[in-house]
Design a protein around this motif. Structure first.
Motif, PDB file in Angstrom:
ATOM      1  N   THR A 114     -18.340 -54.254 -40.446  1.00  0.00           N
ATOM      2  CA  THR A 114     -18.992 -53.811 -39.214  1.00  0.00           C
ATOM      3  C   THR A 114     -18.538 -52.393 -38.926  1.00  0.00           C
ATOM      4  N   LEU A 115     -19.482 -51.470 -38.868  1.00  0.00           N
ATOM      5  CA  LEU A 115     -19.150 -50.061 -38.687  1.00  0.00           C
ATOM      6  C   LEU A 115     -19.064 -49.695 -37.214  1.00  0.00           C
ATOM      7  N   GLN A 116     -18.663 -48.443 -36.943  1.00  0.00           N
ATOM      8  CA  GLN A 116     -18.246 -48.095 -35.585  1.00  0.00           C
ATOM      9  C   GLN A 116     -19.388 -47.742 -34.640  1.00  0.00           C
ATOM     10  N   GLN A 117     -20.252 -46.826 -35.013  1.00  0.00           N
ATOM     11  CA  GLN A 117     -21.275 -46.402 -34.061  1.00  0.00           C
ATOM     12  C   GLN A 117     -22.326 -47.489 -33.870  1.00  0.00           C
ATOM     13  N   THR A 118     -22.859 -47.547 -32.670  1.00  0.00           N
ATOM     14  CA  THR A 118     -23.890 -48.532 -32.365  1.00  0.00           C
ATOM     15  C   THR A 118     -25.253 -48.004 -32.784  1.00  0.00           C
ATOM     16  N   LEU A 119     -26.220 -48.893 -32.795  1.00  0.00           N
ATOM     17  CA  LEU A 119     -27.585 -48.518 -33.156  1.00  0.00           C
ATOM     18  C   LEU A 119     -28.121 -47.414 -32.247  1.00  0.00           C
ATOM     19  N   LYS A 120     -27.888 -47.545 -30.948  1.00  0.00           N
ATOM     20  CA  LYS A 120     -28.393 -46.541 -30.002  1.00  0.00           C
ATOM     21  C   LYS A 120     -27.713 -45.195 -30.202  1.00  0.00           C
ATOM     22  N   SER A 130     -29.051 -43.608 -33.415  1.00  0.00           N
ATOM     23  CA  SER A 130     -30.453 -43.219 -33.295  1.00  0.00           C
ATOM     24  C   SER A 130     -30.609 -41.809 -32.729  1.00  0.00           C
ATOM     25  N   VAL A 131     -29.660 -41.382 -31.894  1.00  0.00           N
ATOM     26  CA  VAL A 131     -29.723 -40.030 -31.330  1.00  0.00           C
ATOM     27  C   VAL A 131     -29.664 -38.996 -32.448  1.00  0.00           C
ATOM     28  N   THR A 132     -28.665 -39.127 -33.327  1.00  0.00           N
ATOM     29  CA  THR A 132     -28.522 -38.201 -34.445  1.00  0.00           C
ATOM     30  C   THR A 132     -29.667 -38.353 -35.436  1.00  0.00           C
ATOM     31  N   ALA A 133     -30.085 -39.588 -35.680  1.00  0.00           N
ATOM     32  CA  ALA A 133     -31.146 -39.845 -36.656  1.00  0.00           C
ATOM     33  C   ALA A 133     -32.453 -39.158 -36.266  1.00  0.00           C
ATOM     34  N   LYS A 134     -32.746 -39.131 -34.965  1.00  0.00           N
ATOM     35  CA  LYS A 134     -33.989 -38.489 -34.524  1.00  0.00           C
ATOM     36  C   LYS A 134     -33.959 -36.988 -34.780  1.00  0.00           C
ATOM     37  N   ILE A 135     -32.794 -36.370 -34.591  1.00  0.00           N
ATOM     38  CA  ILE A 135     -32.676 -34.940 -34.864  1.00  0.00           C
ATOM     39  C   ILE A 135     -32.778 -34.684 -36.367  1.00  0.00           C
ATOM     40  N   LEU A 136     -32.144 -35.536 -37.161  1.00  0.00           N
ATOM     41  CA  LEU A 136     -32.224 -35.389 -38.611  1.00  0.00           C
ATOM     42  C   LEU A 136     -33.650 -35.574 -39.107  1.00  0.00           C
ATOM     43  N   PHE A 164     -22.819 -33.109 -32.170  1.00  0.00           N
ATOM     44  CA  PHE A 164     -22.613 -34.474 -31.693  1.00  0.00           C
ATOM     45  C   PHE A 164     -21.115 -34.777 -31.710  1.00  0.00           C
ATOM     46  N   VAL A 165     -20.608 -35.362 -30.636  1.00  0.00           N
ATOM     47  CA  VAL A 165     -19.198 -35.746 -30.566  1.00  0.00           C
ATOM     48  C   VAL A 165     -19.127 -37.235 -30.270  1.00  0.00           C
ATOM     49  N   HIS A 166     -18.389 -37.963 -31.097  1.00  0.00           N
ATOM     50  CA  HIS A 166     -18.242 -39.400 -30.883  1.00  0.00           C
ATOM     51  C   HIS A 166     -16.916 -39.699 -30.197  1.00  0.00           C
ATOM     52  N   ASP A 167     -16.843 -40.847 -29.546  1.00  0.00           N
ATOM     53  CA  ASP A 167     -15.662 -41.321 -28.815  1.00  0.00           C
ATOM     54  C   ASP A 167     -15.395 -40.501 -27.562  1.00  0.00           C
ATOM     55  N   CYS A 222     -20.561 -28.645 -23.718  1.00  0.00           N
ATOM     56  CA  CYS A 222     -21.633 -29.278 -22.953  1.00  0.00           C
ATOM     57  C   CYS A 222     -22.115 -28.545 -21.714  1.00  0.00           C
ATOM     58  N   GLU A 223     -21.275 -27.758 -21.077  1.00  0.00           N
ATOM     59  CA  GLU A 223     -21.676 -27.167 -19.804  1.00  0.00           C
ATOM     60  C   GLU A 223     -22.906 -26.277 -19.979  1.00  0.00           C
ATOM     61  N   GLY A 224     -24.007 -26.711 -19.419  1.00  0.00           N
ATOM     62  CA  GLY A 224     -25.253 -25.967 -19.526  1.00  0.00           C
ATOM     63  C   GLY A 224     -26.036 -26.249 -20.788  1.00  0.00           C
ATOM     64  N   TYR A 225     -25.506 -27.059 -21.684  1.00  0.00           N
ATOM     65  CA  TYR A 225     -26.168 -27.284 -22.973  1.00  0.00           C
ATOM     66  C   TYR A 225     -26.398 -28.764 -23.293  1.00  0.00           C
ATOM     67  N   MET A 226     -25.741 -29.663 -22.605  1.00  0.00           N
ATOM     68  CA  MET A 226     -25.835 -31.070 -22.989  1.00  0.00           C
ATOM     69  C   MET A 226     -27.264 -31.587 -22.819  1.00  0.00           C
ATOM     70  N   LYS A 227     -27.755 -32.251 -23.866  1.00  0.00           N
ATOM     71  CA  LYS A 227     -29.110 -32.782 -23.860  1.00  0.00           C
ATOM     72  C   LYS A 227     -29.153 -34.283 -23.639  1.00  0.00           C
ATOM     73  N   LYS A 228     -28.146 -34.996 -24.165  1.00  0.00           N
ATOM     74  CA  LYS A 228     -28.207 -36.455 -24.086  1.00  0.00           C
ATOM     75  C   LYS A 228     -26.828 -37.057 -24.293  1.00  0.00           C
ATOM     76  N   GLN A 229     -26.559 -38.151 -23.599  1.00  0.00           N
ATOM     77  CA  GLN A 229     -25.371 -38.951 -23.888  1.00  0.00           C
ATOM     78  C   GLN A 229     -25.812 -40.397 -24.037  1.00  0.00           C
ATOM     79  N   GLU A 230     -25.355 -41.017 -25.121  1.00  0.00           N
ATOM     80  CA  GLU A 230     -25.685 -42.424 -25.398  1.00  0.00           C
ATOM     81  C   GLU A 230     -24.398 -43.136 -25.780  1.00  0.00           C
ATOM     82  N   GLY A 231     -23.963 -44.057 -24.922  1.00  0.00           N
ATOM     83  CA  GLY A 231     -22.726 -44.790 -25.208  1.00  0.00           C
ATOM     84  C   GLY A 231     -21.555 -43.828 -25.326  1.00  0.00           C
ATOM     85  N   ARG A 232     -20.888 -43.852 -26.470  1.00  0.00           N
ATOM     86  CA  ARG A 232     -19.725 -42.986 -26.693  1.00  0.00           C
ATOM     87  C   ARG A 232     -20.093 -41.704 -27.437  1.00  0.00           C
TER      88      ARG A 232
END
Length: 283
Positions: free
Chosen positions: A97-103, A106-112, A254-257, A272-282
Motif C-alpha cells: 500500500t503506497l503513500q499518496q491517496t488517489l485524490k 490525481s492533482v499531479t496526474a492532471k498536470i502531467l 507539488f509538496v507532499h506531507d 504558495c503566497e500568491g501562487y497556490m492553485k490547489k490543496q488536496e489532502g496532504r
C-alpha cells in the motif's frame, strides 16, 4: 487519472489507509492504456508528423488490406510501449500500500496529462517512481534520493529510472532558524540556486539538475518526520528558486506531507503566497 507514490523509512505502508492499492493502480493503468491507444488511433498522419508527443508515434501504418495487416502485427500495430506494459504488470501485482491517496495523485496526474512529455524533477525515489516516469512517457523524469542503499535497491528493480544520490546538511530541528535565514536578502533575491549564497540553497545536487528547466517539481523527500531527519526545508526552497529561474513557461511545484509543520510553513513562505492553485489532502 489515478496514480500512486513511494515510501521509505517514514514512507512505509500505513495500515490506516483505506484505499486498495491494487484496485486503484489497476484502474489507473487501464485508463492510461486507453489514453495511449485513443491518442494513437485518433491521430491523423499529419498530426503524427507534427506533434512533439511521443504517444503519437504509435499511430498505425497504412496497409494495403485488412488481411495484410493481420498477417504481421509488428511493427505497425497499436502496441502499448514496453515500458508502459512493464509498469502495468508491476502495479497490477504490487502487494504494497503506497503513500499518496488517489485524490492527491490525481492533482499531479492532471498536470502531467497536459504537459507530458516534459521535464519532471522528483525529490524522492521509491515504489511509485516507475509510475511517475510512465506518466511522463517520452519526457525526462529525474529522481533525487538521500539514501544510497535505497537507490541501489530500486535500481536493481527499475534500472530504466534516472536517479541520483544527494546529501542535505540541514535537520528538522534547525527549521526555525532556517526560516529566519530564508527571510534575509541573500535568500530572497531571485538567483540561480547553484550560485546562491543563501544557506538554504544546497550545492549538493548534480550539475545537470541545476541546468535543466523543469516543468514540474515534486517535493516528497527527504525524510522529515523526526527532529534529526534532514527535512524538506532545502528541497522546498530550491524548488521555488528553480521555478522562478525557469524563464519562459510555468513550473508546477507539488509538496507532499503538508500536514506537518515544517512542510506547511516552508511551502507557504517560499512557494504558495500568491501562487497556490490547489490543496488536496496532504498535497
Amino acid at each position: 487519472m489515478p496514480c500512486i507514490r513511494h515510501f521509505r523509512q517514514n514512507m512505509r505502508p500505513k495500515t490506516s489507509q483505506a484505499l486498495n492499492s491494487k484496485v486503484i493502480l489497476g484502474v489507473f493503468f487501464a485508463c492510461l492504456l486507453l489514453f495511449v491507444l485513443r491518442s494513437s488511433l485518433s491521430s491523423s498522419p499529419e498530426e503524427a508528423a507534427s506533434s512533439p508527443s511521443t504517444l503519437r508515434t504509435f499511430a498505425p501504418a497504412k496497409t494495403s488490406s485488412p488481411i495484410e495487416e493481420s498477417k504481421d502485427c509488428s511493427p505497425s500495430c497499436n502496441k502499448i510501449p514496453r515500458a508502459l506494459a512493464q509498469a502495468l504488470i508491476h502495479y497490477a501485482t504490487l502487494s504494497i500500500t503506497l503513500q499518496q491517496t488517489l485524490k492527491e495523485i490525481s492533482v499531479t496526474a492532471k498536470i502531467l496529462e497536459k504537459k507530458s512529455p516534459c521535464n519532471f524533477l522528483v525529490f524522492g525515489l521509491g515504489h511509485d517512481s516507475l509510475m511517475w516516469s510512465s506518466l511522463n512517457y517520452g519526457g525526462r523524469t529525474v529522481f533525487l534520493e538521500e539514501d544510497e542503499a535505497w537507490i541501489e535497491q530500486i535500481r536493481r528493480r527499475f534500472p530504466m529510472l534516472e536517479s541520483y544520490h544527494v546529501t542535505y546538511d540541514s535537520k528538522v530541528n534547525q527549521a526555525d532558524n532556517l526560516m529566519d535565514v530564508g527571510k534575509g536578502p541573500k535568500c530572497t533575491a531571485i538567483a540561480d540556486p547553484k550560485h546562491s549564497m543563501c544557506q538554504l540553497a544546497s550545492k549538493g545536487l548534480p550539475s545537470k539538475v541545476y541546468e535543466m528547466k523543469w516543468d514540474l517539481i515534486m517535493v516528497d523527500a527527504p525524510i522529515g518526520y523526526y527532529e534529526d531527519a534532514p527535512g524538506r526545508m532545502t528541497a522546498i526552497y530550491i524548488a521555488g528558486m528553480m521555478a522562478r529561474n525557469k524563464g519562459k513557461g510555468v513550473t508546477d511545484v507539488f509538496v507532499h506531507d503538508v500536514n506537518r509543520v515544517v512542510e506547511e510553513k516552508f511551502s507557504m513562505a517560499f512557494l504558495c503566497e500568491g501562487y497556490m492553485k490547489k490543496q488536496e489532502g496532504r498535497l
